[in-house]
Scaffold this active site. Structure first.
Site, PDB file in Angstrom:
ATOM      1  N   THR A 184       0.820  -1.215   0.000  1.00  7.75           N
ATOM      2  CA  THR A 184       0.000   0.000   0.000  1.00  7.75           C
ATOM      3  C   THR A 184       0.851   1.261   0.000  1.00  7.75           C
ATOM      4  O   THR A 184       1.990   1.248   0.460  1.00  7.75           O
ATOM      5  CB  THR A 184      -0.884  -0.058   1.267  1.00  7.75           C
ATOM      6  OG1 THR A 184      -1.847  -1.068   1.074  1.00  7.75           O
ATOM      7  CG2 THR A 184      -1.568   1.245   1.568  1.00  7.75           C
ATOM      8  N   GLY A 210      -4.836  -5.795   6.585  1.00  9.22           N
ATOM      9  CA  GLY A 210      -5.964  -4.930   6.906  1.00  9.22           C
ATOM     10  C   GLY A 210      -6.927  -5.511   7.918  1.00  9.22           C
ATOM     11  O   GLY A 210      -7.514  -4.783   8.725  1.00  9.22           O
ATOM     12  N   THR A 246       0.094   0.396   6.675  1.00 10.67           N
ATOM     13  CA  THR A 246       0.192  -0.674   5.689  1.00 10.67           C
ATOM     14  C   THR A 246       0.404  -1.978   6.435  1.00 10.67           C
ATOM     15  O   THR A 246       1.164  -2.024   7.395  1.00 10.67           O
ATOM     16  CB  THR A 246       1.341  -0.424   4.687  1.00 10.67           C
ATOM     17  OG1 THR A 246       1.449  -1.572   3.832  1.00 10.67           O
ATOM     18  CG2 THR A 246       2.677  -0.164   5.365  1.00 10.67           C
ATOM     19  N   GLY A 247      -0.292  -3.003   6.008  1.00 11.49           N
ATOM     20  CA  GLY A 247      -0.176  -4.288   6.691  1.00 11.49           C
ATOM     21  C   GLY A 247      -1.421  -5.107   6.429  1.00 11.49           C
ATOM     22  O   GLY A 247      -2.180  -4.808   5.509  1.00 11.49           O
ATOM     23  N   ARG A 286     -13.684  -7.966  -1.083  1.00  9.85           N
ATOM     24  CA  ARG A 286     -12.973  -7.773   0.196  1.00  9.85           C
ATOM     25  C   ARG A 286     -12.516  -6.313   0.330  1.00  9.85           C
ATOM     26  O   ARG A 286     -12.012  -5.709  -0.609  1.00  9.85           O
ATOM     27  CB  ARG A 286     -11.756  -8.699   0.240  1.00  9.85           C
ATOM     28  CG  ARG A 286     -10.907  -8.578   1.506  1.00  9.85           C
ATOM     29  CD  ARG A 286      -9.711  -7.681   1.299  1.00  9.85           C
ATOM     30  NE  ARG A 286      -8.824  -7.679   2.465  1.00  9.85           N
ATOM     31  CZ  ARG A 286      -7.811  -6.845   2.619  1.00  9.85           C
ATOM     32  NH1 ARG A 286      -7.532  -5.951   1.686  1.00  9.85           N
ATOM     33  NH2 ARG A 286      -7.071  -6.884   3.686  1.00  9.85           N
ATOM     34  N   VAL A 287     -12.724  -5.745   1.480  1.00 11.64           N
ATOM     35  CA  VAL A 287     -12.257  -4.385   1.731  1.00 11.64           C
ATOM     36  C   VAL A 287     -11.279  -4.426   2.895  1.00 11.64           C
ATOM     37  O   VAL A 287     -11.555  -5.051   3.920  1.00 11.64           O
ATOM     38  CB  VAL A 287     -13.443  -3.444   2.074  1.00 11.64           C
ATOM     39  CG1 VAL A 287     -12.942  -2.052   2.419  1.00 11.64           C
ATOM     40  CG2 VAL A 287     -14.417  -3.376   0.902  1.00 11.64           C
ATOM     41  N   GLY A 288     -10.129  -3.783   2.711  1.00 12.77           N
ATOM     42  CA  GLY A 288      -9.119  -3.765   3.766  1.00 12.77           C
ATOM     43  C   GLY A 288      -9.242  -2.535   4.657  1.00 12.77           C
ATOM     44  O   GLY A 288     -10.280  -1.870   4.700  1.00 12.77           O
ATOM     45  N   ASP A 289      -8.169  -2.239   5.346  1.00  9.88           N
ATOM     46  CA  ASP A 289      -8.170  -1.114   6.291  1.00  9.88           C
ATOM     47  C   ASP A 289      -7.970   0.235   5.613  1.00  9.88           C
ATOM     48  O   ASP A 289      -8.377   1.267   6.147  1.00  9.88           O
ATOM     49  CB  ASP A 289      -7.037  -1.291   7.310  1.00  9.88           C
ATOM     50  CG  ASP A 289      -5.684  -1.347   6.608  1.00  9.88           C
ATOM     51  OD1 ASP A 289      -5.523  -2.186   5.699  1.00  9.88           O
ATOM     52  OD2 ASP A 289      -4.802  -0.538   6.936  1.00  9.88           O
TER      53      ASP A 289
HETATM   54  N1  ASP Z   1      -3.455  -2.768   4.279  1.00  8.42           N
HETATM   55  C1  ASP Z   1      -3.748  -3.198   2.944  1.00  8.42           C
HETATM   56  C2  ASP Z   1      -4.995  -4.031   2.952  1.00  8.42           C
HETATM   57  O1  ASP Z   1      -5.191  -4.813   3.855  1.00  8.42           O
HETATM   58  C3  ASP Z   1      -2.653  -3.985   2.331  1.00  8.42           C
HETATM   59  C4  ASP Z   1      -1.322  -3.309   2.333  1.00  8.42           C
HETATM   60  O2  ASP Z   1      -1.010  -2.585   3.260  1.00  8.42           O
HETATM   61  O3  ASP Z   1      -0.564  -3.522   1.390  1.00  8.42           O
HETATM   62  O4  ASP Z   1      -5.730  -3.930   2.009  1.00  8.42           O
END
Ligand code: ASP
Length: 359
Positions: free
Chosen positions: A225, A279, A276-277, A253-256
């Site tokens: 991200t 989610g 980033t991580g 799917r929806v992330g953070d």
């Molecule tokens: N945080 C993002 C998600 O879960 C992924 C990422 O940080 O690359 O969608």
């Protein structure tokens, strides 16, 4: 000799007690900036695994890209621009660069489709805008900002967001624009590992386009991200995050990243955060807002608050991995991550630019 050892033990003890060693291991805290100065930090994702073997040329390419993003944001701030404009400018650079998992170069869902998420927040007004699962908008961060500024809503998803984007006149691109051979190869690896079939190539992408350099070792930044936190000369903070999400995710799917309080948060009363991580963990911890709460209600520095979240709270959930960039109206940008590396850069007005990839 005995005396020397005693002194050494004492000194080491004092360093540990003061947190100097601990925070050096995690991240270096820059000195407090003068009031009225701008500051910016950008990240291009975090990861482990292949990071240890990233080829020099690849590392140099990321270095240059982070530099371009930081400079784009800094240029806005240098001409007295607002924090929100700087966030958008810096994120455009990373969304347009296929090296990052956002905009062009976004990862795919398990059906081989790009579904992009983004959010932006203004620390002065607590205004926020977000989009999830968008397919054609060249710069999803601008769509998020448009939702914030031009609609009565905070978040639009999927088809409705795509339709609004066109109506709002934002630049649109065909599926093939976002597609990259490297990400497609990574999708194949992820699907194979979990025994899922490879989807057909999307429209406009030919077999010939799938060739990747066999010598290429991808850093495969698991969490690639992109994010930006900014403070302008007026002391207003803002944050933005843009992503393709997680490689091989389920459709829908929806992330953070587009969730205000999870992957993005900004308030002049506390701090600005982009994460980033994985989610799924960030959402449950309300991670970005959690860091700002610690600053606002527990009087912690942004570094201490970020470190507590990333090194204690997040890993207390098994599988909780990632990183953040954080700044406040009166503190310099900091970062904290519990992965092997995080693509990151920061700068305070009058200071020098710092770009780093590993610990
Ligand atoms: N945080 C993002 C998600 O879960 C992924 C990422 O940080 O690359 O969608």
């Amino acid at each position: 000799m005995h005396k020397f050892l005693l002194r050494l033990t004492f000194t080491l003890g004092a360093l540990f007690a003061s947190g100097t060693f601990a925070s050096n291991l995690k991240s270096q805290t820059p000195t407090k900036p003068a009031a009225g100065t701008w500051a910016i930090a950008v990240h291009g994702g975090a990861g482990s695994g292949e990071w240890e073997h990233m080829p020099d040329a690849k590392e140099a390419a990321y270095h240059a890209a982070l530099d371009r993003a930081l400079k784009a944001g800094a240029a806005v701030l240098e001409r007295d621009g607002a924090s929100m404009d700087a966030v958008e400018a810096a994120l455009h650079v990373m969304e347009d660069d296929p090296l990052f998992n956002a905009g062009r170069g976004a990862v795919f869902n398990e059906h081989g489709e790009n579904e992009m998420d983004a959010s932006i927040m203004d620390g002065k007004t607590l205004g926020a805008g977000a989009v999830a699962g968008v397919h054609f908008t060249k710069n999803p961060i601008s769509l998020a900002r448009s939702v914030m500024e031009k609609t009565p809503h905070v978040m639009l998803v999927g088809q409705g967001a795509d339709e609004y984007s066109k109506r709002a006149g934002l630049p649109q691109e065909p599926v093939a624009y976002f597609w990259t051979a490297q990400r497609w190869k990574e999708l194949g690896e992820v699907l194979e590992k979990s025994g899922r079939p490879m989807p057909p190539l999307p429209p406009g992408v030919t077999q010939a386009m799938t060739a990747v350099d066999p010598n290429e070792v991808s850093p495969r930044h698991q969490y690639g991200t992109t994010g930006v936190v900014v403070r302008d000369r007026k002391g207003n903070v803002a944050a933005g995050t843009s992503t393709g999400g997680m490689q091989g995710k389920m459709r829908g799917r929806v992330g953070d990243s587009p969730i205000i309080g999870a992957g993005t948060y900004a308030s002049n009363a506390s701090c600005a955060v982009s994460g980033t991580g994985v989610g799924e963990y960030f959402i449950r911890l309300n991670l970005a807002r959690g860091i700002c709460d610690a600053v606002q209600y527990r009087g912690m520095t942004v570094q201490a608050a970020a470190d507590e979240m990333l090194h204690t709270t997040l890993p207390s959930l098994k599988g909780g991995e990632g990183g953040v960039i954080v700044l406040s109206p009166n503190e310099a940008p900091v970062w904290s991550f519990n992965t092997v590396g995080m693509f990151r850069a920061r700068m305070v007005e009058g200071g020098t630019e710092e770009i780093a990839i590993r610990h």
